[in-house]
Structures are given as structure tokens and as C-alpha cells.
Design an enzyme around this catalytic site. Structure first.
Site: not given
Length: 332
Positions: A18, A97
Site C-alpha cells: 500500500t 501490511t
């Protein structure tokens, strides 16, 4: 060797995730190149004292949902080359993540003896969007390395350092997605590690399955995992390490798996605590079937440890011995 030293040359390894994503033609977020230039530009406007650093994008750049053990080997090789060939004395791994805790745990076991600190970080929102946590995590991790960190792998997120041996992603939102779980340890540390566990040792990709126990668990699932070539199985048990011990088919499947050389490790499904297979009869029957205790290991740590042990040519008896010894804090 374990005294933290300020970093002089940091290698930044960019896996995607991300933190560097941009919208594609379909309007969806996807991994994107060009993050080095964006990172250098934002550092120029910050009062962050950063030592020399170099940037290396991994190939391919991925959404961390697509992380796989083969990619871990690429990452390990890039880290080893940065230290042993390029003279870097610290590393920052930028990672998505969703599987960051898995990768950090895997690297903790595959980089045993590495004489340099490795920090993993990422972000919950892409760099440059409103309320993004990207630059605070990048700059904070660089500052931590500049100040000096001990050799070994850690996560850095929102000002906090977390050991990968206890870390899990517990939230899909917010600035604190990771937590250090309170797990029971107590295992003795390994006094002498086989030379094959050195960070320089090539690791083959292993086949490790994870199965959570649920009411009505069908032993056919266990047979299927073993039948598909699993070398090891992480069995997510109830409480302190119990399972359907009054189910003959389940126990027979475990005995068959261990007789065939499959390493079966029990961990707890609970967020806190750990496994003690000698407390309840339902646990001791698992031990009698050949199941090993994972103590307080998290799923991430157990998976990473088994991948680290299986890919280096150790005898099954030696792997079984090392599973229940502490190698890097996972069982303390």
C-alpha cells in the site's frame, strides 16, 4: 556484535504494498514504481537526519496479499547481498501490511546471525493521500536505524518497535494495525545452532500447511494436507493445546502424518497464552500421536520457523528438536 551502532549506509528494499500504491487505469490501487524519487523528495523537506541510503526495488512489486515463500527467498538473498557484498550496515524493508508480520517472522529465522538490523515497515494508506501514515513510518524507521539498532529483525510502526516473534496484524484499519501478543514462553534457548541455520545458508522453499481446529473438524482435511505434500503442519488448537482427542480418525491421521515424517506443531488459537500438551488428556493424546508443542508461538512465528528449518537439509529428528527450542525469541 550485539551493541547497537548508528547506521552509516541503509539499504531500502521496496517490495510494493500500500505504501507506494497508485491508482491504475481502473481506479484501483496497485503497486507502482517510482517510489525512490518520491521518498527522496519528501525527505528533502523534512528535518530528519538520515545517513547515506540506497534504494532497491524488488521484482516483481506486489500487493502483499500475493506474498509467497519463494519471494521470501528473493528477499533474504537481497538482504544478504546488501550486507555481505555492498557493505550496508542496516536495512529497511517496505512491505504491505497484510502479510508483513509473516514476512518479518520468516526473515527472523532465515537471517540468524546477520550482523545488521533489519526493520520492516509499511503503511495503511498510500503515501501522499490525506491522513496517510506512510512518511511518518518511513522517516521514523530511518531515524531508528540512524540512532542504532541491534542486529536482527524488528517491525517499526507508528513510533513502536515490535519483535516479529510475537507480532500479529490485529486491525484492518487505523494507524496501529500491529500488536505484540502476550504469549507464554519459557522454553530454553538453543545453545549451539547448526551451521545450516546461518543467514548465508541457501534455503529451499518448503511446503507448510496451517489447519485451524473447529467443532466437527474432519480428519479428511488433515489427510488432504499431507497428501498434497506438506512437509509440516501447524495445527491451531483450542486453549492450551487440545483437540478432538476422542475422535479415532483424527488421532490416526496425526499418527500417520508423523510416521511419514511430517512435522506437526500445535499452537493455540487464543490471542494470549500458549500450548502445554501435558495439562489436559485431550492435549496429551496429541503429544502421544507425535505432535510437538509450539509453546507460545504465534501462527506467523510457527510458519516462519518451520520454513526456516525445513529448507536447509536437516534430519527430521533435528528439526523436531529445534522446533521446541528458542531460536530468536519465539518461545521465551
Amino acid at each position: 556484535m550485539n551493541t547497537p551502532q548508528p547506521a552509516r549506509h541503509i539499504r531500502v528494499l521496496y517490495t510494493g504494498g500500500t505504501i507506494g500504491m497508485l491508482q491504475n487505469a481502473n481506479g484501483s490501487l496497485a503497486p507502482a514504481a517510482g517510489f525512490e524519487a518520491r521518498m527522496r523528495a519528501q525527505l528533502q523537506g523534512q528535518a530528519v537526519a538520515v545517513p547515506a541510503w540506497s534504494f532497491q526495488p524488488m521484482q516483481p512489486l506486489i500487493d502483499s496479499a500475493n506474498m509467497a515463500p519463494a519471494y521470501w527467498q528473493q528477499l533474504r538473498e537481497a538482504i544478504v547481498a546488501a550486507v555481505d557484498t555492498d557493505g550496508c550496515d542496516a536495512l529497511l524493508v517496505l512491505h504491505g501490511t497484510d502479510t508483513l508480520a509473516y514476512s518479518a517472522a520468516a526473515m527472523a529465522f532465515q537471517l540468524l546471525g546477520l550482523p545488521a538490523p533489519v526493520l520492516f515497515t509499511g503503511s495503511m494508506l498510500p503515501a501522499g493521500v490525506p491522513q496517510s501514515d506512510a512518511w511518518e513510518n518511513v522517516n521514523g524507521a530511518l531515524a531508528m536505524l540512524a540512532a542504532g539498532q541491534p542486529p536482527g529483525v524488528q517491525l517499526y510502526f507508528h513510533g513502536e518497535l515490535i519483535a516479529p516473534s510475537r507480532c500479529a496484524k490485529i486491525r484492518s484499519y487505523g494507524r496501529r494495525p500491529f500488536a505484540s501478543l502476550q504469549r507464554n514462553g519459557g522454553a530454553a534457548p538453543a545453545q549451539a545452532l547448526p551451521v545450516q541455520l546461518s543467514y548465508r545458508q541457501h534455503k529451499e522453499v518448503a511446503n507448510v500447511a496451517v489447519l485451524p481446529l473447529v467443532p466437527g473438524f474432519d480428519a479428511a482435511l488433515l489427510h488432504a494436507a499431507v497428501g498434497q505434500g506438506a512437509q509440516a503442519l501447524v495445527l491451531e488448537c483450542y486453549g492450551s493445546g487440545t483437540g478432538p482427542s476422542d475422535n479415532p480418525a483424527f488421532l490416526a491421521a496425526l499418527r500417520q502424518a508423523t510416521a511419514n515424517g511430517v512435522i506437526v506443531v500445535a499452537i493455540t488459537q487464543c490471542h494470549e497464552g500458549g500450548v502445554d500438551l501435558d495439562v489436559y488428556e485431550a492435549g496429551s493424546r496429541l503429544r502421544d500421536a507425535g505432535v510437538l508443542s509450539g509453546g507460545g508461538m504465534t501462527r506467523e512465528a510457527a510458519l516462519g520457523k518451520l520454513h526456516g528449518l525445513l529448507g536447509i537439509g536437516l534430519a527430521p529428528s533435528e528439526i523436531r528438536r529445534l522446533v521446541e527450542l528458542d531460536l530468536c525469541g519465539e518461545l521465551r
